[in-house]
Motif scaffolding. Structure first.
Motif, PDB file in Angstrom:
ATOM      1  N   GLY A  61     -16.300  49.007  20.484  1.00  0.00           N
ATOM      2  CA  GLY A  61     -16.705  47.631  20.179  1.00  0.00           C
ATOM      3  C   GLY A  61     -15.558  46.637  20.238  1.00  0.00           C
ATOM      4  N   PHE A  62     -14.371  47.082  19.887  1.00  0.00           N
ATOM      5  CA  PHE A  62     -13.258  46.132  19.774  1.00  0.00           C
ATOM      6  C   PHE A  62     -12.255  46.174  20.926  1.00  0.00           C
ATOM      7  N   GLU A  63     -12.381  47.210  21.764  1.00  0.00           N
ATOM      8  CA  GLU A  63     -11.411  47.437  22.830  1.00  0.00           C
ATOM      9  C   GLU A  63     -10.919  46.181  23.552  1.00  0.00           C
TER      10      GLU A  63
ATOM     11  N   PHE B  11      -6.835  39.290  14.175  1.00  0.00           N
ATOM     12  CA  PHE B  11      -6.730  38.788  15.552  1.00  0.00           C
ATOM     13  C   PHE B  11      -7.819  39.372  16.435  1.00  0.00           C
ATOM     14  N   ARG B  12      -8.496  38.501  17.126  1.00  0.00           N
ATOM     15  CA  ARG B  12      -9.509  38.982  18.081  1.00  0.00           C
ATOM     16  C   ARG B  12      -9.394  38.154  19.350  1.00  0.00           C
ATOM     17  N   TYR B  13      -9.208  38.865  20.449  1.00  0.00           N
ATOM     18  CA  TYR B  13      -9.125  38.150  21.722  1.00  0.00           C
ATOM     19  C   TYR B  13     -10.543  37.808  22.152  1.00  0.00           C
ATOM     20  N   GLU B  14     -11.071  36.736  21.547  1.00  0.00           N
ATOM     21  CA  GLU B  14     -12.452  36.310  21.804  1.00  0.00           C
ATOM     22  C   GLU B  14     -12.557  35.796  23.236  1.00  0.00           C
ATOM     23  N   THR B  15     -13.620  36.213  23.931  1.00  0.00           N
ATOM     24  CA  THR B  15     -13.785  35.717  25.297  1.00  0.00           C
ATOM     25  C   THR B  15     -14.779  34.564  25.343  1.00  0.00           C
TER      26      THR B  15
ATOM     27  N   PRO C 116     -12.424  25.614  16.611  1.00  0.00           N
ATOM     28  CA  PRO C 116     -11.656  25.633  15.372  1.00  0.00           C
ATOM     29  C   PRO C 116     -12.492  26.060  14.161  1.00  0.00           C
ATOM     30  N   LEU C 117     -11.979  27.047  13.431  1.00  0.00           N
ATOM     31  CA  LEU C 117     -12.577  27.608  12.219  1.00  0.00           C
ATOM     32  C   LEU C 117     -13.903  28.332  12.461  1.00  0.00           C
ATOM     33  N   ILE C 118     -14.428  28.236  13.667  1.00  0.00           N
ATOM     34  CA  ILE C 118     -15.733  28.845  13.969  1.00  0.00           C
ATOM     35  C   ILE C 118     -15.539  30.104  14.800  1.00  0.00           C
ATOM     36  N   ARG C 119     -14.833  29.967  15.893  1.00  0.00           N
ATOM     37  CA  ARG C 119     -14.464  31.162  16.639  1.00  0.00           C
ATOM     38  C   ARG C 119     -12.988  31.071  16.965  1.00  0.00           C
ATOM     39  N   LEU C 120     -12.210  31.738  16.116  1.00  0.00           N
ATOM     40  CA  LEU C 120     -10.752  31.710  16.244  1.00  0.00           C
ATOM     41  C   LEU C 120     -10.282  32.992  16.907  1.00  0.00           C
TER      42      LEU C 120
ATOM     43  N   THR D  62      -8.435  33.266   7.807  1.00  0.00           N
ATOM     44  CA  THR D  62      -8.872  33.655   6.471  1.00  0.00           C
ATOM     45  C   THR D  62      -9.974  34.683   6.626  1.00  0.00           C
ATOM     46  N   PHE D  63      -9.594  35.926   6.572  1.00  0.00           N
ATOM     47  CA  PHE D  63     -10.563  36.994   6.761  1.00  0.00           C
ATOM     48  C   PHE D  63     -10.622  37.775   5.462  1.00  0.00           C
ATOM     49  N   LYS D  64     -11.704  37.555   4.700  1.00  0.00           N
ATOM     50  CA  LYS D  64     -11.877  38.305   3.462  1.00  0.00           C
ATOM     51  C   LYS D  64     -12.658  39.546   3.832  1.00  0.00           C
ATOM     52  N   GLU D  65     -12.027  40.700   3.718  1.00  0.00           N
ATOM     53  CA  GLU D  65     -12.736  41.939   4.022  1.00  0.00           C
ATOM     54  C   GLU D  65     -12.696  42.836   2.802  1.00  0.00           C
ATOM     55  N   ALA D  66     -13.877  43.319   2.396  1.00  0.00           N
ATOM     56  CA  ALA D  66     -13.965  44.252   1.281  1.00  0.00           C
ATOM     57  C   ALA D  66     -14.320  45.615   1.857  1.00  0.00           C
TER      58      ALA D  66
ATOM     59  N   LYS E 191     -25.163  45.628  15.832  1.00  0.00           N
ATOM     60  CA  LYS E 191     -24.534  45.978  14.556  1.00  0.00           C
ATOM     61  C   LYS E 191     -23.027  46.100  14.736  1.00  0.00           C
ATOM     62  N   PHE E 192     -22.325  46.117  13.621  1.00  0.00           N
ATOM     63  CA  PHE E 192     -20.869  46.228  13.641  1.00  0.00           C
ATOM     64  C   PHE E 192     -20.465  47.570  14.256  1.00  0.00           C
ATOM     65  N   PRO E 193     -19.462  47.549  15.144  1.00  0.00           N
ATOM     66  CA  PRO E 193     -19.055  48.802  15.812  1.00  0.00           C
ATOM     67  C   PRO E 193     -18.605  49.875  14.809  1.00  0.00           C
TER      68      PRO E 193
ATOM     69  N   ILE F 206     -22.349  33.727   9.168  1.00  0.00           N
ATOM     70  CA  ILE F 206     -21.304  33.308   8.220  1.00  0.00           C
ATOM     71  C   ILE F 206     -20.848  34.435   7.294  1.00  0.00           C
ATOM     72  N   GLY F 207     -21.441  35.617   7.454  1.00  0.00           N
ATOM     73  CA  GLY F 207     -21.001  36.733   6.627  1.00  0.00           C
ATOM     74  C   GLY F 207     -21.764  37.974   7.037  1.00  0.00           C
ATOM     75  N   THR F 208     -21.115  39.118   6.913  1.00  0.00           N
ATOM     76  CA  THR F 208     -21.809  40.360   7.273  1.00  0.00           C
ATOM     77  C   THR F 208     -21.463  41.464   6.283  1.00  0.00           C
TER      78      THR F 208
ATOM     79  N   CYS G  32     -18.511  48.033   4.105  1.00  0.00           N
ATOM     80  CA  CYS G  32     -17.521  46.966   4.175  1.00  0.00           C
ATOM     81  C   CYS G  32     -18.238  45.657   4.442  1.00  0.00           C
ATOM     82  N   TYR G  33     -17.606  44.574   4.047  1.00  0.00           N
ATOM     83  CA  TYR G  33     -18.260  43.261   4.215  1.00  0.00           C
ATOM     84  C   TYR G  33     -17.221  42.167   4.325  1.00  0.00           C
ATOM     85  N   GLY G  34     -17.557  41.172   5.144  1.00  0.00           N
ATOM     86  CA  GLY G  34     -16.561  40.152   5.449  1.00  0.00           C
ATOM     87  C   GLY G  34     -17.089  38.735   5.537  1.00  0.00           C
ATOM     88  N   ILE G  35     -16.200  37.823   5.182  1.00  0.00           N
ATOM     89  CA  ILE G  35     -16.450  36.376   5.270  1.00  0.00           C
ATOM     90  C   ILE G  35     -15.159  35.733   5.777  1.00  0.00           C
ATOM     91  N   SER G  36     -15.296  34.708   6.605  1.00  0.00           N
ATOM     92  CA  SER G  36     -14.105  34.131   7.230  1.00  0.00           C
ATOM     93  C   SER G  36     -14.035  32.616   7.067  1.00  0.00           C
ATOM     94  N   ASP G  37     -13.146  32.009   7.855  1.00  0.00           N
ATOM     95  CA  ASP G  37     -13.006  30.551   7.920  1.00  0.00           C
ATOM     96  C   ASP G  37     -14.323  29.840   8.225  1.00  0.00           C
TER      97      ASP G  37
HETATM   98  N1  A5A Z   1     -14.809  44.657   8.684  1.00  0.00           N
HETATM   99  C1  A5A Z   1     -16.067  43.968   8.739  1.00  0.00           C
HETATM  100  C2  A5A Z   1     -16.337  43.291   7.460  1.00  0.00           C
HETATM  101  C3  A5A Z   1     -16.068  43.003   9.890  1.00  0.00           C
HETATM  102  O1  A5A Z   1     -15.071  42.840  10.573  1.00  0.00           O
HETATM  103  N2  A5A Z   1     -17.201  42.373  10.112  1.00  0.00           N
HETATM  104  S1  A5A Z   1     -17.414  41.262  11.228  1.00  0.00           S
HETATM  105  O2  A5A Z   1     -16.832  41.639  12.480  1.00  0.00           O
HETATM  106  O3  A5A Z   1     -18.814  40.946  11.258  1.00  0.00           O
HETATM  107  O4  A5A Z   1     -16.633  39.996  10.724  1.00  0.00           O
HETATM  108  C4  A5A Z   1     -16.921  39.445   9.467  1.00  0.00           C
HETATM  109  C5  A5A Z   1     -17.258  37.976   9.581  1.00  0.00           C
HETATM  110  O5  A5A Z   1     -16.145  37.266  10.121  1.00  0.00           O
HETATM  111  C6  A5A Z   1     -18.386  37.676  10.561  1.00  0.00           C
HETATM  112  O6  A5A Z   1     -19.636  37.805   9.938  1.00  0.00           O
HETATM  113  C7  A5A Z   1     -18.112  36.250  10.969  1.00  0.00           C
HETATM  114  O7  A5A Z   1     -18.713  35.360  10.040  1.00  0.00           O
HETATM  115  C8  A5A Z   1     -16.610  36.155  10.856  1.00  0.00           C
HETATM  116  N3  A5A Z   1     -15.949  36.154  12.174  1.00  0.00           N
HETATM  117  C9  A5A Z   1     -16.010  37.116  13.115  1.00  0.00           C
HETATM  118  N4  A5A Z   1     -15.292  36.776  14.201  1.00  0.00           N
HETATM  119  C10 A5A Z   1     -14.756  35.560  13.934  1.00  0.00           C
HETATM  120  C11 A5A Z   1     -13.904  34.657  14.664  1.00  0.00           C
HETATM  121  N5  A5A Z   1     -13.451  34.978  15.875  1.00  0.00           N
HETATM  122  N6  A5A Z   1     -13.549  33.491  14.079  1.00  0.00           N
HETATM  123  C12 A5A Z   1     -14.000  33.183  12.835  1.00  0.00           C
HETATM  124  N7  A5A Z   1     -14.791  33.989  12.122  1.00  0.00           N
HETATM  125  C13 A5A Z   1     -15.172  35.155  12.656  1.00  0.00           C
END
Ligand code: A5A
Length: 452
Positions: free
Chosen positions: A76-78, A131-135, A140-144, A149-153, A195-197, A217-219, A249-254
């Motif tokens: 999923g992340f490759e 860090f994610r090399y988004e294609t 800004p703050l939406i797809r970085l 700010t990556f809150k991961e539990a 679903k999440f990889p 906005i959160g998963t 695990c669960y996450g919320i970001s910028d």
């Molecule tokens: N480890 C788990 C929690 C995880 O990584 N889940 S996730 O890939 O779904 O990311 C968590 C949340 O981060 C997403 O629901 C999304 O709201 C946010 N997110 C994902 N990619 C993002 C990006 N490139 N920029 C900003 N927020 C992003």
């Protein structure tokens, strides 16, 4: 002005995030934006701490060997991983990834920590940059590409039931979090292919932005034993057998910050919920010739009265009040207090609500009224946002209608649950994405939207 233009202009003019950093998908939190971020994530931190999560901090670098341990995860992340390949001019023996998320680094350590069932549950979190090399188009703050700010539990449990319960707890925490900043949401179970990889299943919170598009906005992910098997997180059960831990695990970001800006703002600028506003109240003295001292002293007095209870700013800069009004309206301060000679004569202060633009007077020492007004503001913002959200949710009967509504209205379209629809990628049929299976007002639907 279209939403995207409005959003960019607000980030700049309200001094939240400077996008001019010379790397695509990266930017700078400015002092005012940083404060909004700080107060927002303090709420989340508090919710996690209160529910027995403990904050930790893991390294940014992940050895390639770890990142590749769980096969679905790396698949999923490759294509999104940034690699560190050199130390100076020397090529590294093992490449190091900049974490795209931290399952693999955290679970490597969990293996070392978990021996018997009494070592469980583990409930930890961290708030870090990833860090994610988004294609897809970065925003800004939406797809970085550097998620600031990556809150991961991350949790580990002795039974499957407990992991299920943990998913429910996480959903409740996220509900409380989004409620406290007035952001409406729809909760959907994502389809298999989305679903999440590495997860068994994914539950997502989606909201709707003013352009009608849905945004995740959160998963929350139930990971089952996928990672614990790959990382050998094994414990001894009460009856002396061995089992792999059950994980979530669960996450919320910028995106939480982006949502506050996008969902509450108006043509004058930001409207901040008092819960996260850097200044909940700004005091503006209305200086008249000959009354300068009197007005300023009263303003200071009011400031002293409020400063221990609220985040207050006394704006005594030598500028025209009108200019100050505009600036603080742009910056979304929920409540303005104006103090002029007339107010002082009547032992009153004038309040101005940013959300409704109403102006009214209260007694100068009426702290309760100020507190009540701030509470009303958050309630009103929340109510308003939910009303708008619900108005952008359409319940339809069939796929033809889905198509029609997505084209004409955007928003989120709900169609009664049908396994055949759910299991296919809809993109070829309608120009939208399946968010998942959703319970809405007691019925089961498939939620579909154009997304970010
Ligand atoms: N480890 C788990 C929690 C995880 O990584 N889940 S996730 O890939 O779904 O990311 C968590 C949340 O981060 C997403 O629901 C999304 O709201 C946010 N997110 C994902 N990619 C993002 C990006 N490139 N920029 C900003 N927020 C992003």
């Amino acid at each position: 002005m279209d939403f995207s233009e409005w959003y960019s202009s607000i980030l700049e003019r309200a001094e939240i995030f400077d996008v001019r950093y010379p790397i695509k998908g990266c930017g700078v939190y400015l002092p005012y934006g940083f404060k909004i971020r700080k107060y927002t994530f303090e709420i989340l931190r508090k919710l996690l701490d209160e529910s027995n999560h403990e904050e930790t901090l893991f390294p940014l670098l992940i050895p390639e060997t770890l990142l590749k341990k769980e096969s679905e995860h790396i698949k999923g992340f490759e294509e999104e991983v940034y690699w560190v390949t050199h130390g100076g001019s020397k090529e590294l023996d093992v490449k190091l990834a900049l974490r795209p998320t931290s399952e693999t680094s955290i679970y490597y350590m969990m293996k070392l920590w978990v021996k018997v069932h009494t070592d469980l549950p583990i409930k930890i979190y961290q708030i870090v940059n990833t860090f994610r090399y988004e294609t897809k188009h970065t925003r800004p703050l939406i797809r970085l590409r550097e998620i600031m700010t990556f809150k991961e539990a991350h949790t580990a449990h002795a039974t499957e039931e407990e992991a299920e319960e943990q998913v429910k707890e996480a959903i409740n925490i996220y509900k409380k979090f989004f409620d406290s900043i007035g952001i409406p949401y729809l909760i959907s179970k994502r389809p298999e292919w989305d679903k999440f990889p590495g997860a068994k299943y994914t539950i997502a919170f989606d909201t709707i932005f003013p352009d009608g598009r849905a945004i995740q906005i959160g998963t929350i992910h139930n990971l089952g034993q996928h990672f614990s098997k790959a990382f050998e997180i094994i414990f001894e059960t009460p009856i002396g057998e061995h089992d792999f831990a059950y994980q979530t695990c669960y996450g919320i970001s910028d995106r939480a910050i982006a949502s506050i800006i996008a969902i509450h703002g108006d043509e004058k600028g930001l409207i901040l919920p008092p819960t996260v506003a850097p200044y909940q109240i700004v005091i503006i003295p209305l200086i008249f010739k000959g009354k300068e001292e009197e007005v300023l002293n009263k303003a200071k007095e009011i400031y002293q009265m409020l400063k221990d209870k609220f985040r207050v700013y006394l704006d005594d800069r030598d500028l025209r009040p009108g200019k100050k009004f505009n600036e603080w309206e742009l910056k979304g301060v929920p409540l303005r207090i104006e103090i002029g000679p007339k107010d002082i004569e009547n032992k009153k202060i004038t309040l101005f609500r940013r959300d409704t633009l109403e102006k009214f007077q209260v007694d100068e020492n009426n702290i309760e009224e100020i507190e009540k007004t701030l509470n009303n503001i958050i309630e009103n913002l929340k109510k308003r946002a939910w009303e708008k959200f619900e108005n952008n949710i359409y319940i339809v009967e069939n796929l033809d209608d889905v198509k029609k509504y997505l084209e004409e209205k955007k928003g989120i379209v709900l169609v009664p649950y049908d396994e055949n629809i759910y299991n296919q990628k809809l993109e070829e049929i309608v120009e939208g994405t399946i968010l998942g299976v959703t319970e809405y007002k007691g019925n089961k639907y498939i939620s579909i939207a154009k997304t970010y």
